[in-house]
Design a protein around this motif. Structure first.
Motif, PDB file in Angstrom:
ATOM      1  N   MET A  14     -13.994  19.282  14.431  1.00  0.00           N
ATOM      2  CA  MET A  14     -15.335  18.709  14.536  1.00  0.00           C
ATOM      3  C   MET A  14     -15.904  18.367  13.156  1.00  0.00           C
ATOM      4  SD  MET A  14     -16.278  18.410  17.721  1.00  0.00           S
ATOM      5  CE  MET A  14     -18.039  18.310  17.629  1.00  0.00           C
ATOM      6  N   ALA A  15     -15.421  19.039  12.123  1.00  0.00           N
ATOM      7  CA  ALA A  15     -15.908  18.790  10.768  1.00  0.00           C
ATOM      8  C   ALA A  15     -15.324  17.509  10.167  1.00  0.00           C
ATOM      9  CB  ALA A  15     -15.585  19.984   9.862  1.00  0.00           C
ATOM     10  N   VAL A  16     -14.242  16.998  10.761  1.00  0.00           N
ATOM     11  CA  VAL A  16     -13.634  15.761  10.276  1.00  0.00           C
ATOM     12  C   VAL A  16     -14.492  14.591  10.766  1.00  0.00           C
ATOM     13  CG1 VAL A  16     -11.594  14.278  10.335  1.00  0.00           C
ATOM     14  CG2 VAL A  16     -11.322  16.764  10.318  1.00  0.00           C
ATOM     15  N   GLU A  17     -14.924  13.767   9.831  1.00  0.00           N
ATOM     16  CA  GLU A  17     -15.775  12.634  10.197  1.00  0.00           C
ATOM     17  C   GLU A  17     -15.004  11.619  11.037  1.00  0.00           C
ATOM     18  OE1 GLU A  17     -18.117  10.860   7.074  1.00  0.00           O
ATOM     19  OE2 GLU A  17     -18.031  12.717   5.925  1.00  0.00           O
ATOM     20  N   ILE A  18     -15.716  10.995  11.965  1.00  0.00           N
ATOM     21  CA  ILE A  18     -15.122   9.956  12.808  1.00  0.00           C
ATOM     22  C   ILE A  18     -14.693   8.801  11.909  1.00  0.00           C
ATOM     23  CG2 ILE A  18     -15.617   8.264  14.613  1.00  0.00           C
ATOM     24  CD1 ILE A  18     -17.440  10.334  15.885  1.00  0.00           C
ATOM     25  N   ASP A  19     -13.580   8.186  12.247  1.00  0.00           N
ATOM     26  CA  ASP A  19     -12.992   7.072  11.496  1.00  0.00           C
ATOM     27  C   ASP A  19     -12.456   7.483  10.129  1.00  0.00           C
ATOM     28  OD1 ASP A  19     -13.410   5.265  13.556  1.00  0.00           O
ATOM     29  OD2 ASP A  19     -15.349   4.628  12.787  1.00  0.00           O
ATOM     30  N   ARG A  20     -12.209   8.773   9.946  1.00  0.00           N
ATOM     31  CA  ARG A  20     -11.580   9.269   8.718  1.00  0.00           C
ATOM     32  C   ARG A  20     -10.181   9.745   9.051  1.00  0.00           C
ATOM     33  NH1 ARG A  20     -14.518   7.202   4.752  1.00  0.00           N
ATOM     34  NH2 ARG A  20     -16.685   7.712   4.996  1.00  0.00           N
ATOM     35  N   GLU A  21      -9.320   9.713   8.073  1.00  0.00           N
ATOM     36  CA  GLU A  21      -7.962  10.215   8.280  1.00  0.00           C
ATOM     37  C   GLU A  21      -7.993  11.715   8.510  1.00  0.00           C
ATOM     38  OE1 GLU A  21      -5.254   9.117   5.197  1.00  0.00           O
ATOM     39  OE2 GLU A  21      -5.770   7.000   5.339  1.00  0.00           O
ATOM     40  N   VAL A  22      -7.072  12.160   9.338  1.00  0.00           N
ATOM     41  CA  VAL A  22      -6.929  13.597   9.565  1.00  0.00           C
ATOM     42  C   VAL A  22      -6.321  14.193   8.300  1.00  0.00           C
ATOM     43  CG1 VAL A  22      -5.723  15.339  10.940  1.00  0.00           C
ATOM     44  CG2 VAL A  22      -6.615  13.273  12.042  1.00  0.00           C
ATOM     45  N   PRO A  23      -6.909  15.262   7.779  1.00  0.00           N
ATOM     46  CA  PRO A  23      -6.339  15.901   6.586  1.00  0.00           C
ATOM     47  C   PRO A  23      -4.917  16.405   6.862  1.00  0.00           C
ATOM     48  CG  PRO A  23      -8.547  16.742   7.037  1.00  0.00           C
ATOM     49  CD  PRO A  23      -8.138  15.914   8.214  1.00  0.00           C
ATOM     50  N   PRO A  24      -4.036  16.281   5.889  1.00  0.00           N
ATOM     51  CA  PRO A  24      -2.640  16.700   6.087  1.00  0.00           C
ATOM     52  C   PRO A  24      -2.487  18.134   6.599  1.00  0.00           C
ATOM     53  CG  PRO A  24      -2.851  15.505   4.039  1.00  0.00           C
ATOM     54  CD  PRO A  24      -4.245  15.713   4.560  1.00  0.00           C
ATOM     55  N   GLU A  25      -3.377  19.026   6.213  1.00  0.00           N
ATOM     56  CA  GLU A  25      -3.250  20.419   6.660  1.00  0.00           C
ATOM     57  C   GLU A  25      -3.538  20.577   8.153  1.00  0.00           C
ATOM     58  OE1 GLU A  25      -7.283  20.001   4.549  1.00  0.00           O
ATOM     59  OE2 GLU A  25      -5.221  19.396   4.130  1.00  0.00           O
ATOM     60  N   LEU A  26      -4.058  19.529   8.798  1.00  0.00           N
ATOM     61  CA  LEU A  26      -4.324  19.581  10.237  1.00  0.00           C
ATOM     62  C   LEU A  26      -3.307  18.786  11.058  1.00  0.00           C
ATOM     63  CD1 LEU A  26      -8.211  19.196  10.307  1.00  0.00           C
ATOM     64  CD2 LEU A  26      -6.865  21.287  10.473  1.00  0.00           C
ATOM     65  N   TYR A  27      -2.330  18.164  10.404  1.00  0.00           N
ATOM     66  CA  TYR A  27      -1.347  17.336  11.120  1.00  0.00           C
ATOM     67  C   TYR A  27      -0.674  18.098  12.257  1.00  0.00           C
ATOM     68  CZ  TYR A  27      -1.410  13.585   7.561  1.00  0.00           C
ATOM     69  OH  TYR A  27      -1.757  12.558   6.728  1.00  0.00           O
ATOM     70  N   ASN A  28      -0.189  19.308  11.975  1.00  0.00           N
ATOM     71  CA  ASN A  28       0.530  20.067  13.011  1.00  0.00           C
ATOM     72  C   ASN A  28      -0.375  20.392  14.185  1.00  0.00           C
ATOM     73  OD1 ASN A  28       2.992  20.057  11.745  1.00  0.00           O
ATOM     74  ND2 ASN A  28       2.679  22.017  10.728  1.00  0.00           N
ATOM     75  N   ALA A  29      -1.596  20.807  13.906  1.00  0.00           N
ATOM     76  CA  ALA A  29      -2.527  21.151  14.987  1.00  0.00           C
ATOM     77  C   ALA A  29      -2.838  19.926  15.840  1.00  0.00           C
ATOM     78  CB  ALA A  29      -3.811  21.740  14.411  1.00  0.00           C
ATOM     79  N   VAL A  30      -3.088  18.799  15.209  1.00  0.00           N
ATOM     80  CA  VAL A  30      -3.392  17.575  15.949  1.00  0.00           C
ATOM     81  C   VAL A  30      -2.168  17.125  16.747  1.00  0.00           C
ATOM     82  CG1 VAL A  30      -4.002  15.127  15.715  1.00  0.00           C
ATOM     83  CG2 VAL A  30      -5.225  16.852  14.389  1.00  0.00           C
ATOM     84  N   ALA A  31      -0.994  17.248  16.167  1.00  0.00           N
ATOM     85  CA  ALA A  31       0.230  16.876  16.879  1.00  0.00           C
ATOM     86  C   ALA A  31       0.417  17.748  18.126  1.00  0.00           C
ATOM     87  CB  ALA A  31       1.440  17.006  15.958  1.00  0.00           C
TER      88      ALA A  31
END
Length: 49
Positions: A14-31
């Motif tokens: 929720m802290a990641v702004e809309i239309d921003r890239e997902v931070p690399p440290e969250l790639y696994n969680a998002v995947a």
């Protein structure tokens, strides 16, 4: 169907702004989230047809 809740992950995403890239440290969680949604879509899509 069971629901998995992870409040920490939710808050971080929720802290990641809309239309921003997902931070690399969250790639696994998002995947993992996307893979879960894909599997649900496959199961539910087969039930509906």
């Amino acid at each position: 169907m069971p629901v998995y809740q992870n409040k920490t992950l939710t808050n971080v995403l929720m802290a990641v702004e809309i239309d921003r890239e997902v931070p690399p440290e969250l790639y696994n969680a998002v995947a993992e989230v996307l893979a879960h949604i894909y599997r649900l879509d496959q199961v539910l899509g087969k039930r509906i047809k």
